[in-house]
Design a protein around this motif. Structure first.
Motif, PDB file in Angstrom:
ATOM      1  N   HIS A   1       2.866  -2.472   0.604  1.00  0.00           N
ATOM      2  CA  HIS A   1       1.738  -1.466   0.943  1.00  0.00           C
ATOM      3  C   HIS A   1       2.353  -0.532   2.026  1.00  0.00           C
ATOM      4  N   CYS A   2       2.019   0.629   1.959  1.00  0.00           N
ATOM      5  CA  CYS A   2       2.709   1.715   3.042  1.00  0.00           C
ATOM      6  C   CYS A   2       1.775   2.812   3.015  1.00  0.00           C
ATOM      7  N   ASP A   3       1.621   3.273   4.249  1.00  0.00           N
ATOM      8  CA  ASP A   3       0.845   4.609   4.385  1.00  0.00           C
ATOM      9  C   ASP A   3       1.820   5.888   4.022  1.00  0.00           C
ATOM     10  N   ARG A   4       3.046   5.664   4.387  1.00  0.00           N
ATOM     11  CA  ARG A   4       4.072   6.799   4.246  1.00  0.00           C
ATOM     12  C   ARG A   4       5.505   6.098   3.755  1.00  0.00           C
ATOM     13  N   VAL A   5       6.422   6.471   2.783  1.00  0.00           N
ATOM     14  CA  VAL A   5       7.426   5.868   2.125  1.00  0.00           C
ATOM     15  C   VAL A   5       8.581   7.102   2.029  1.00  0.00           C
ATOM     16  N   TYR A   6       9.652   6.645   2.225  1.00  0.00           N
ATOM     17  CA  TYR A   6      10.798   7.490   1.775  1.00  0.00           C
ATOM     18  C   TYR A   6      11.697   6.223   1.312  1.00  0.00           C
ATOM     19  N   ALA A   7      12.569   6.762   0.417  1.00  0.00           N
ATOM     20  CA  ALA A   7      13.652   5.997  -0.251  1.00  0.00           C
ATOM     21  C   ALA A   7      14.791   6.893  -0.733  1.00  0.00           C
ATOM     22  N   THR A   8      15.908   5.987  -0.757  1.00  0.00           N
ATOM     23  CA  THR A   8      17.365   6.282  -1.338  1.00  0.00           C
ATOM     24  C   THR A   8      17.679   5.232  -2.100  1.00  0.00           C
ATOM     25  N   HIS A   9      18.929   5.361  -2.838  1.00  0.00           N
ATOM     26  CA  HIS A   9      19.589   4.398  -3.719  1.00  0.00           C
ATOM     27  C   HIS A   9      19.840   3.059  -2.676  1.00  0.00           C
ATOM     28  N   GLU A  10      20.050   3.296  -1.396  1.00  0.00           N
ATOM     29  CA  GLU A  10      20.488   2.118  -0.548  1.00  0.00           C
ATOM     30  C   GLU A  10      19.208   1.502   0.201  1.00  0.00           C
ATOM     31  N   ASP A  11      18.227   2.365   0.491  1.00  0.00           N
ATOM     32  CA  ASP A  11      17.389   1.868   1.520  1.00  0.00           C
ATOM     33  C   ASP A  11      15.901   2.557   1.238  1.00  0.00           C
ATOM     34  N   LEU A  12      14.864   1.782   1.668  1.00  0.00           N
ATOM     35  CA  LEU A  12      13.631   2.157   1.642  1.00  0.00           C
ATOM     36  C   LEU A  12      12.716   1.925   3.031  1.00  0.00           C
ATOM     37  N   MET A  13      12.129   3.033   3.289  1.00  0.00           N
ATOM     38  CA  MET A  13      11.462   3.142   4.802  1.00  0.00           C
ATOM     39  C   MET A  13       9.903   3.038   4.589  1.00  0.00           C
ATOM     40  N   CYS A  14       9.220   2.215   5.128  1.00  0.00           N
ATOM     41  CA  CYS A  14       7.926   2.122   4.894  1.00  0.00           C
ATOM     42  C   CYS A  14       7.006   1.828   6.184  1.00  0.00           C
ATOM     43  N   LEU A  15       6.125   3.014   6.338  1.00  0.00           N
ATOM     44  CA  LEU A  15       5.286   3.047   7.677  1.00  0.00           C
ATOM     45  C   LEU A  15       3.855   2.508   7.135  1.00  0.00           C
ATOM     46  N   HIS A  16       3.318   1.390   7.846  1.00  0.00           N
ATOM     47  CA  HIS A  16       2.324   0.657   7.074  1.00  0.00           C
ATOM     48  C   HIS A  16       1.260   0.295   8.434  1.00  0.00           C
ATOM     49  N   THR A  17       0.235   0.411   8.363  1.00  0.00           N
ATOM     50  CA  THR A  17      -1.099  -0.268   9.067  1.00  0.00           C
ATOM     51  C   THR A  17      -1.301  -1.672   8.586  1.00  0.00           C
ATOM     52  N   ASP A  18      -1.193  -2.342   9.670  1.00  0.00           N
ATOM     53  CA  ASP A  18      -1.473  -3.713   9.680  1.00  0.00           C
ATOM     54  C   ASP A  18      -2.897  -4.051  10.328  1.00  0.00           C
ATOM     55  N   ALA A  19      -3.880  -4.415   9.280  1.00  0.00           N
ATOM     56  CA  ALA A  19      -5.157  -4.942   9.619  1.00  0.00           C
ATOM     57  C   ALA A  19      -5.111  -6.320  10.228  1.00  0.00           C
ATOM     58  N   GLY A  20      -6.133  -6.461  10.949  1.00  0.00           N
ATOM     59  CA  GLY A  20      -6.366  -7.823  11.747  1.00  0.00           C
ATOM     60  C   GLY A  20      -7.537  -7.553  12.738  1.00  0.00           C
ATOM     61  N   ALA A  21      -7.590  -8.747  13.631  1.00  0.00           N
ATOM     62  CA  ALA A  21      -8.486  -8.614  14.637  1.00  0.00           C
ATOM     63  C   ALA A  21      -8.197  -7.480  15.828  1.00  0.00           C
ATOM     64  N   VAL A  22      -7.152  -7.134  15.715  1.00  0.00           N
ATOM     65  CA  VAL A  22      -6.703  -5.732  16.469  1.00  0.00           C
ATOM     66  C   VAL A  22      -5.533  -5.028  15.247  1.00  0.00           C
ATOM     67  N   THR A  23      -5.942  -4.079  14.894  1.00  0.00           N
ATOM     68  CA  THR A  23      -5.255  -3.232  13.837  1.00  0.00           C
ATOM     69  C   THR A  23      -3.913  -2.980  14.690  1.00  0.00           C
ATOM     70  N   SER A  24      -2.637  -3.097  13.966  1.00  0.00           N
ATOM     71  CA  SER A  24      -1.393  -2.350  14.548  1.00  0.00           C
ATOM     72  C   SER A  24      -0.870  -1.617  13.633  1.00  0.00           C
ATOM     73  N   PHE A  25       0.294  -1.094  13.865  1.00  0.00           N
ATOM     74  CA  PHE A  25       1.320  -0.024  13.051  1.00  0.00           C
ATOM     75  C   PHE A  25       2.614  -0.489  13.213  1.00  0.00           C
ATOM     76  N   GLY A  26       3.418  -0.430  12.142  1.00  0.00           N
ATOM     77  CA  GLY A  26       4.654  -0.770  12.066  1.00  0.00           C
ATOM     78  C   GLY A  26       5.575   0.176  11.156  1.00  0.00           C
ATOM     79  N   ALA A  27       6.852  -0.091  11.125  1.00  0.00           N
ATOM     80  CA  ALA A  27       7.781   0.496  10.329  1.00  0.00           C
ATOM     81  C   ALA A  27       8.862  -0.457  10.011  1.00  0.00           C
ATOM     82  N   THR A  28       9.030  -0.571   8.570  1.00  0.00           N
ATOM     83  CA  THR A  28       9.936  -1.635   8.289  1.00  0.00           C
ATOM     84  C   THR A  28      10.973  -0.877   7.215  1.00  0.00           C
ATOM     85  N   LEU A  29      12.082  -1.351   7.500  1.00  0.00           N
ATOM     86  CA  LEU A  29      13.286  -0.808   6.544  1.00  0.00           C
ATOM     87  C   LEU A  29      14.180  -1.748   5.705  1.00  0.00           C
TER      88      LEU A  29
END
Length: 336
Positions: free
Chosen positions: A86-114
Motif C-alpha cells: 500500500h502506498c500513497d505515492r509511488v515511483y518506479a524504475t526497472h531497478e527500484d520502487l519508492m513507496c510513500l505510505h501512511t501507517d495507521a495505528g494508535a498514532v498515525t505515522s508516515f514513512g518512505a520505503t525503497l
C-alpha cells in the motif's frame, strides 16, 4: 517393589517424559517455523514486472484499493497486476520502487520505503508529515521525497514541506532547505520551501520548486555544489522530459487567493513556454509524468467518487485535448 524394578520403572517414566518433552518441543518449533513462514509469506514484496509497464496506485473499489499495481504500457486496459504493497505515492524504475505510505495505528505515522526490483526493502525513512511527491533518477542511483510538515495540499495557506535527496547506495544529501539559493545572481538567505524534485541523467542536476518570501520559482539544482539557481517564475512540481530538452509543470493561473493550476511545458533551447489545453474547469494539482517524449500523464481526483481518481494523457505540444488513459488510478510511473 524391589530396587531393580523401581529403577526400571523410573527409567521408563523418565524416557516417556523425555520423549514427550522432545515431541512437544518439536511441535512448538514446527509451529514457530510455520508462523514465521506465514509472516514471511504475508510480507508485501512489490516485485517490479519486466518490460514496459505503468506502475500506479490502484484506486478501484475493492480488496486492492490503495495497493500498487501495474499494467503493460502497450495495453493500459489489460487486467492489472497488484504488487501487494500500500502506498500513497509511488515511483518506479526497472531497478527500484519508492513507496510513500501512511501507517495507521494508535498514532498515525508516515514513512518512505525503497525496494529493489525483486521486492526486497533497501532503505526506509520516517516522514514528518503526509506523503506528497517522490522521484527516482533515470539510472536509479538517486531518490527524492517530499512530505507535508504542515498543511495537506499546495493550495493550503501556510503549508510547509520537507524535501530530501538520497543516493540509493551512499550519501544522504539531506533536507534541500540546507542548500544555497541564488536568484538573479543574489544569494537568498530567507526561509524557503522546496518541493517536487525531478532528476536529470547526470547524477548531479535536478529541478525543483522553491518558494521564499511569497515568491515562487523553478530552480535548477546542483547536488555536488549543494546549490539551487532560480531559472523561471511560477513553475511548480516540475518533470523533466526523457530527452532532457523540456520540463513540464503545473502553473497557477488564478487571479484570486484560491489557486487554480493548468499545465505548461518549457523548451530549454528556445525559452518558449506552452500552456496545454486543460479544460478551464479543471485544476491539476499533480507532478506530471512523461509517457514518452511527446505525451504527459497526470492524475485527477474524481469529484463524484471521493477517494477515486483517473490518470489522463495530454500531448506535450498542446496539439490535442486531454484523454482518459487509465481509470481508478493515481501516481502514474512509467517504467521504460
Amino acid at each position: 517393589m524391589n530396587g531393580r524394578r523401581l529403577t526400571w520403572a523410573l527409567g521408563v517414566l523418565t524416557a516417556v517424559a523425555l520423549g514427550a518433552a522432545i515431541a512437544y518441543a518439536g511441535v512448538a518449533i514446527a509451529g514457530l517455523q510455520s508462523r514465521a513462514t506465514a509472516v514471511a509469506a504475508s510480507t508485501p514484496r512489490p516485485v517490479v514486472p519486466g518490460g514496459r509497464v505503468l506502475i500506479f496506485r490502484d484506486t478501484s473499489p475493492g480488496a486492492h484499493y490503495g495497493e500498487v499495481a501495474s499494467v503493460p504500457l502497450s495495453d493500459p486496459s489489460a487486467v492489472r497486476t497488484s504488487l501487494g504493497v500500500h502506498c500513497d505515492r509511488v515511483y518506479a524504475t526497472h531497478e527500484d520502487l519508492m513507496c510513500l505510505h501512511t501507517d495507521a495505528g494508535a498514532v498515525t505515522s508516515f514513512g518512505a520505503t525503497l525496494y529493489d526490483a525483486a521486492g526486497d526493502s533497501l532503505k526506509s525513512w520516517p516522514l514528518p508529515g503526509f506523503p506528497s511527491r517522490t522521484r527516482i533518477s533515470p539510472d536509479s542511483s538517486l531518490v527524492a521525497q517530499t512530505s507535508f510538515v504542515t498543511g495537506s495540499s499546495y493550495g493550503t495557506a501556510g503549508f510547509d514541506t520537507r524535501t530530501t535527496i538520497s543516493a540509493v547506495n551512499g550519501v544522504d544529501y539531506g533536507n534541500l532547505e540546507g542548500f544555497s539559493l541564488f536568484v538573479d545572481g543574489q544569494k537568498v538567505t530567507a526561509d524557503r520551501i522546496i518541493w517536487g524534485v525531478t532528476f536529470a541523467s547526470d547524477d548531479n542536476t535536478f529541478f525543483a520548486t522553491v518558494s521564499s518570501g511569497g515568491h515562487l520559482w523553478l530552480a535548477r539544482g546542483n547536488l555536488r555544489a549543494r546549490a539551487l539557481v532560480a531559472i523561471k517564475d511560477g513553475a511548480e512540481c516540475p518533470s523533466l522530459s526523457p530527452d532532457g530538452t523540456r520540463v513540464a509543470y503545473k502553473k497557477n493561473i488564478s487571479t484570486t487567493a484560491t489557486k487554480h493550476w493548468t499545465l505548461a511545458v518549457l523548451d530549454f533551447a528556445t525559452g518558449v513556454e506552452r500552456e496545454l489545453p486543460i479544460p478551464a474547469s479543471v485544476s491539476v494539482d499533480d507532478q506530471v509524468e512523461w509517457l514518452d517524449d511527446g505525451t504527459l500523464l497526470y492524475g485527477l481526483a474524481d469529484p463524484a467518487a471521493p477517494g477515486d481518481s483517473t490518470v489522463y494523457s495530454v500531448k506535450a505540444d498542446g496539439s490535442a485535448p486531454p484523454a482518459v488513459f487509465l481509470r481508478h488510478a493515481w501516481s502514474p510511473s512509467v517504467v521504460r
